[in-house]
Design a protein around this motif. Structure first.
Motif, PDB file in Angstrom:
ATOM      1  N   ALA A  67       0.830  -1.201   0.000  1.00 63.91           N
ATOM      2  CA  ALA A  67       0.000   0.000   0.000  1.00 63.91           C
ATOM      3  C   ALA A  67       0.866   1.253   0.000  1.00 63.91           C
ATOM      4  O   ALA A  67       1.922   1.297   0.644  1.00 63.91           O
ATOM      5  CB  ALA A  67      -0.924   0.004   1.220  1.00 63.91           C
ATOM      6  N   ALA A  68       0.398   2.264  -0.731  1.00 62.78           N
ATOM      7  CA  ALA A  68       1.103   3.549  -0.785  1.00 62.78           C
ATOM      8  C   ALA A  68       0.094   4.682  -0.613  1.00 62.78           C
ATOM      9  O   ALA A  68      -0.096   5.506  -1.510  1.00 62.78           O
ATOM     10  CB  ALA A  68       1.860   3.679  -2.098  1.00 62.78           C
ATOM     11  N   PRO A  69      -0.571   4.748   0.530  1.00 63.90           N
ATOM     12  CA  PRO A  69      -1.643   5.731   0.727  1.00 63.90           C
ATOM     13  C   PRO A  69      -1.096   7.113   1.068  1.00 63.90           C
ATOM     14  O   PRO A  69       0.062   7.254   1.491  1.00 63.90           O
ATOM     15  CB  PRO A  69      -2.403   5.151   1.922  1.00 63.90           C
ATOM     16  N   ARG A  70      -1.952   8.123   0.917  1.00 63.19           N
ATOM     17  CA  ARG A  70      -1.582   9.460   1.397  1.00 63.19           C
ATOM     18  C   ARG A  70      -1.842   9.576   2.894  1.00 63.19           C
ATOM     19  O   ARG A  70      -1.193  10.372   3.584  1.00 63.19           O
ATOM     20  CB  ARG A  70      -2.364  10.537   0.656  1.00 63.19           C
ATOM     21  N   HIS A 124       6.688   6.625   3.545  1.00 61.32           N
ATOM     22  CA  HIS A 124       7.127   7.913   2.987  1.00 61.32           C
ATOM     23  C   HIS A 124       7.879   7.717   1.685  1.00 61.32           C
ATOM     24  O   HIS A 124       7.757   8.542   0.758  1.00 61.32           O
ATOM     25  CB  HIS A 124       7.993   8.641   4.008  1.00 61.32           C
ATOM     26  N   ARG A 125       8.644   6.648   1.580  1.00 63.91           N
ATOM     27  CA  ARG A 125       9.355   6.371   0.325  1.00 63.91           C
ATOM     28  C   ARG A 125       8.369   6.033  -0.798  1.00 63.91           C
ATOM     29  O   ARG A 125       8.588   6.391  -1.950  1.00 63.91           O
ATOM     30  CB  ARG A 125      10.351   5.227   0.512  1.00 63.91           C
ATOM     31  N   ARG A 131       0.794  11.191   5.077  1.00 63.17           N
ATOM     32  CA  ARG A 131       0.573  11.737   6.416  1.00 63.17           C
ATOM     33  C   ARG A 131       0.158  10.570   7.307  1.00 63.17           C
ATOM     34  O   ARG A 131      -0.791   9.849   6.997  1.00 63.17           O
ATOM     35  CB  ARG A 131      -0.520  12.808   6.402  1.00 63.17           C
ATOM     36  N   ILE A 132       0.873  10.398   8.392  1.00 60.56           N
ATOM     37  CA  ILE A 132       0.645   9.265   9.290  1.00 60.56           C
ATOM     38  C   ILE A 132       0.093   9.771  10.616  1.00 60.56           C
ATOM     39  O   ILE A 132       0.619  10.721  11.204  1.00 60.56           O
ATOM     40  CB  ILE A 132       1.944   8.474   9.518  1.00 60.56           C
TER      41      ILE A 132
END
Length: 267
Positions: A67-70, A124-125, A131-132
């Motif tokens: 997963a690569a979510p915002r 982040h990569r 945003r976590i």
């Protein structure tokens, strides 16, 4: 007179938009909040490899999924981990194997920060705009003893605080503090007196929406609410043509609403 203390929620520096893809990893509290997002038709991924209670297991999930979510949520439940004696690895699930095969340990603040930092950097990569949101689960762990449970939560809170200072794309949402300091009453717990009640989870959801949702996302919730309620309606005669036509119309309204917001997202 005010008969409660209201926990302030700091502005996170970003806003969640309608139908954002969001990743939830962590304790069963992450499951509850993640499922609430799902009910509101957000395309969420919730604990794809099962519930993860500690920072090391949260890292393992992030490493295993692509997963690569915002937006991502890490919900911290405990600093206790179980290490398989044979290999020395921290396991995410003991899979009902005998307790003698494992050694229980407590992660230090620095160890918690390290695992969470690795997880945050991995996301982040994949998505530089990520945003976590860190939360500490308000669920109390009776098996540690209540003093031990508080020590575990304090370790997680200190680790979360340190990580938010080190990484500007990480924020903290005070779910734990809202339940313990603002609600502060056993009527907001389930019958086991350990897990927050549905009412408490709903209140936390409302506080989160107030602080984190954009005006458009809040407007989407308002438009979606009557359709959601209609879909949840339980009729006396579900086999009737009238009900079938009602549901077809309602599902079309849902499809139209989602299509409109999805098209606006692409503009």
């Amino acid at each position: 007179m005010e008969f409660r203390t209201v926990v302030e929620v700091d502005a996170p520096g970003f806003q969640i938009e309608p139908l954002e893809s969001i990743l939830f990893v962590g304790s069963c509290f992450a499951d509850k909040i993640g499922r609430r997002f799902e009910e509101e038709r957000f395309p969420v991924t919730v604990n794809p490899f099962g519930v993860m209670y500690n920072p090391a297991s949260i890292l393992h999930t992030v490493q295993r999924c692509d997963a690569a979510p915002r937006i991502a949520f890490f919900t911290l439940g405990t600093n206790h981990v179980y290490r398989l004696k044979e290999t020395g690895e921290i396991v995410d699930n003991c899979q009902k194997r005998p307790q003698r095969l494992f050694q229980e340990e407590e992660l230090t603040i620095d160890q918690c920060v390290d695992y969470l930092s690795q997880a945050a950097e991995a996301l982040h990569r994949r998505c530089p705009d990520v945003r976590i949101v860190l939360t500490v689960s308000p669920i109390r762990y009776a098996k540690y003893g209540y003093h031990g449970s508080q020590l575990s939560k304090a370790t997680l809170q200190l680790a979360a605080h340190q990580l938010t200072k080190e990484k500007p794309f990480v924020s903290y949402f005070p779910a734990y503090e809202i339940v313990l300091d603002e609600l502060r009453d056993y009527r907001f717990y389930q019958p086991d007196m350990l897990h927050p009640s549905d009412q408490a989870v709903e209140y936390i959801w409302q506080r989160f929406v107030e602080a984190y949702f954009s005006p458009r996302a809040k407007h989407f919730l308002q438009e979606w609410k009557p359709i959601k309620e209609a879909l949840g309606h339980r009729p006396f005669h579900p086999e009737s043509d009238t009900y079938r036509q009602f549901m077809e119309k309602t599902r079309q309204q849902e499809a139209d609403l989602l299509a409109r917001y999805q098209s606006e997202q692409r503009i």
